[in-house]
Design an enzyme around this catalytic site. Sequence first.
Site, short mmCIF file in Angstrom:
data_model
loop_
_atom_site.label_atom_id
_atom_site.label_comp_id
_atom_site.label_asym_id
_atom_site.label_seq_id
_atom_site.Cartn_x
_atom_site.Cartn_y
_atom_site.Cartn_z
N LYS A 163 3.79 -6.82 4.03
CA LYS A 163 3.53 -5.42 3.69
C LYS A 163 3.18 -4.69 4.97
CE LYS A 163 0.30 -3.35 3.30
NZ LYS A 163 -0.35 -2.40 4.26
N THR A 192 0.88 -1.19 0.00
CA THR A 192 0.00 0.00 0.00
C THR A 192 0.91 1.23 0.00
OG1 THR A 192 -0.24 -0.14 2.41
CG2 THR A 192 -1.99 -1.11 1.07
N ASN A 238 0.59 10.47 6.06
CA ASN A 238 -0.69 10.16 6.70
C ASN A 238 -1.73 11.25 6.55
OD1 ASN A 238 -0.56 7.48 7.93
ND2 ASN A 238 1.33 8.33 8.75
N GLU A 259 6.65 4.53 7.83
CA GLU A 259 6.23 5.75 7.15
C GLU A 259 7.12 6.93 7.55
OE1 GLU A 259 1.60 4.58 6.27
OE2 GLU A 259 2.06 5.67 8.10
N THR A 314 3.07 -6.21 11.66
CA THR A 314 2.84 -5.90 10.27
C THR A 314 1.38 -6.09 9.94
OG1 THR A 314 3.62 -6.23 8.04
CG2 THR A 314 3.12 -8.20 9.31
#
Lengths: 407, 407
Positions: free
Chosen positions: A181, A154, A402, A278, A192
């Site tokens: 992922k 993603t 985000n 991220e 995860t």
Amino acid sequence: MAVNLSTPEFLHPVPGVRLGVAEAAIKKPGRKDLLVIALDPGAQVAGVFTRNAFCAAPVQVCRERLGAGIGIRALLVNSGNANAATGQGGIDDARATSAAVAKAIGCDENAVLPFSTGVIGQRLPVDRMRAAAPAAVAAATPDGWLDAMRAIMTTDTVPKGATRRVAISGGHAITVTGIAKGVGMICPDMATMLAFVATDARLTADATRSALVSAAGASFNCVTVDGDTSTNDACMLVATGHGGGAAIDASHPDYAVVLGAITEVCTELAHAVVRDGEGATKFITIEVGGATSEAEARQIAYSVAHSPLVKTAMFASDANWGRIAMAIGKSGVEGLDQGSVSIALDAVQLIERGQPHPSYREELGSAVVAKDEFTIRIGLGRGNAKARVWTCDFSYDYVKINAEYRT
Amino acid sequence: MAVNLSTPEFLHPVPGVRLGVAEAAIKKPGRKDLLVIALDPGAQVAGVFTRNAFCAAPVQVCRERLGAGIGIRALLVNSGNANAATGQGGIDDARATSAAVAKAIGCDENAVLPFSTGVIGQRLPVDRMRAAAPAAVAAATPDGWLDAMRAIMTTDTVPKGATRRVAISGGHAITVTGIAKGVGMICPDMATMLAFVATDARLTADATRSALVSAAGASFNCVTVDGDTSTNDACMLVATGHGGGAAIDASHPDYAVVLGAITEVCTELAHAVVRDGEGATKFITIEVGGATSEAEARQIAYSVAHSPLVKTAMFASDANWGRIAMAIGKSGVEGLDQGSVSIALDAVQLIERGQPHPSYREELGSAVVAKDEFTIRIGLGRGNAKARVWTCDFSYDYVKINAEYRT
């Protein structure tokens, strides 16, 4: 900007496992967003799932189907839509899409486990997924791991895979290959969002289950990016038994070898999740020792790993260790005495039993946190238990990713 | 960029309280960074402090001195250095600097309470603070509140003060005036780093203590910026008794009136802390109802308020309510059934007992979160207890402020 993480170029096939991808235009057209992992009959399948009470529809369906004891024949994974917080309609959707895979394979629909990752709160495009399912099944091949690894991404910036081959008794060699992922909503309980690990070792059902719990506990459950626990987290272990040799239960001499390889693959995948956290610019290990229990050591480690003030200081390469002390202090561990606590960055001692270390100079700490990988070492001085977690820093890009995820 | 927060232009003096500031060049020259709050003899003083185990040296000294029962004559506050994680040397420094104030006033050194806010882990510039203390004492005046409010700021962008005058029995009127500082390291246990509230009401010692605990519980302990609990948090209530009338204990009819004014001042200050939260662009109220206990309602509210994913979505004005569902689910509340949970943004219903609300459309949610103040309403559907917390969003500027704090 993942931290020292490169795209896997080769993953060993696992006999008994075939993987195929297709395009279902789930979030947007033009990418392979549907994955089918087809299993030969007789494979053992174990899963561990998020403890989030708002667990997604596919997680609920997986739990139900794994509990029913039917031999699992396929895993259906989609990216782009998490099918979470979708109510009864979401459960119907998970059943309908996995039924399309069951039909293409020719198995009971309860033998297909659904997995979803992506945006929360939107219904799946069931028709497009059902239409694409036969193509994914038809495309399934033992060499499909690299395509599969990409199909489940993603916000991941680097696809994540790991692979091992190890010798067991009787001249056999077994393979362990996994993909994962996940870069956000990453937290201690099932770190995860999705991880799929397969081996051809002939593990029994109980051994498959215990190996997964042990390996996940030492890997995925020790990483955190932002402290948010996903609604969809799932880690699956498949043991096809095609590797030859005797059946391996937890008391078999080969169990430790197989478990070791599974744990290595899981740890490499878990580290990859953090390295691709991220906005991450640093890969940080937090070691806590001298605790009265492992739970206490983990509580302290996570209090540090989740502190936005610690994470932003690390992003700035600022050895602002006072924030580490703050995060230790706020952990909620009962009766913690700051006079017993020691803190070091790699080998540089900052605080020794509550007192600033006389040899410490700012430039020593700065040199450590300027690196892209280092360890925060914390000694509590009140016991012998320890724990270790892995995390990343907190950067502008975390906010950017985000804040703009859906826009 | 504080959210709907302006600088107070007038604060009522409180008879029996004088405030003076001076420059001690604690972090850098050129600003008044030292504050002395001088109290007439006979003032009642109560304090609540951080529960962080790494509490700062001045917090330790305050607790010791308040416990000794000596009448407090002055509060010494410095900004720019928190005197936290400084070991025994830090405690010596807190004693030495407050002794300088005691000498200038002519009181017992244990009658002076020290407070510090700023960078953790550095020793105070004791000599410069001792040299500046007499000037602060000499400058002390009943009209010093506005200068005091500015002297205690660190990364605050707007100075914070609140003031009330209310009538009590016998034709008397009493004043409540308070100042606060704090924008980061803001968390449930003693939300603001420092708050000083004074009244001339003739509260007894017990009533002073109980009023503070009650008012702080309804205000500072209901706000969060980043979930990090400071090492230095302190909220002090002074009751000088100069306001006239009979002594007020907790059973006196005037107690509720005085407590009401104190709670209002504390709430206004607590809201100011959130409105000026590091990088804040939105002021968000989180209401949780239908819980089995207030503690459970607070646990859910804080799980949402602390979620980086919720906070970044709010920053982006993205009605990504799936993240709210995720944060409710990860709260750790036992036995939570997602089928009973309802979620609304202001009056817009998103989830009704676990199912997406049929009338919800994306633009309705977007219109709410585009505002700079709104309420996230959560119903758990399993009891009658409720809780409310206030928080802000999580922006690029939060990272910027905290990554560059020391540079």
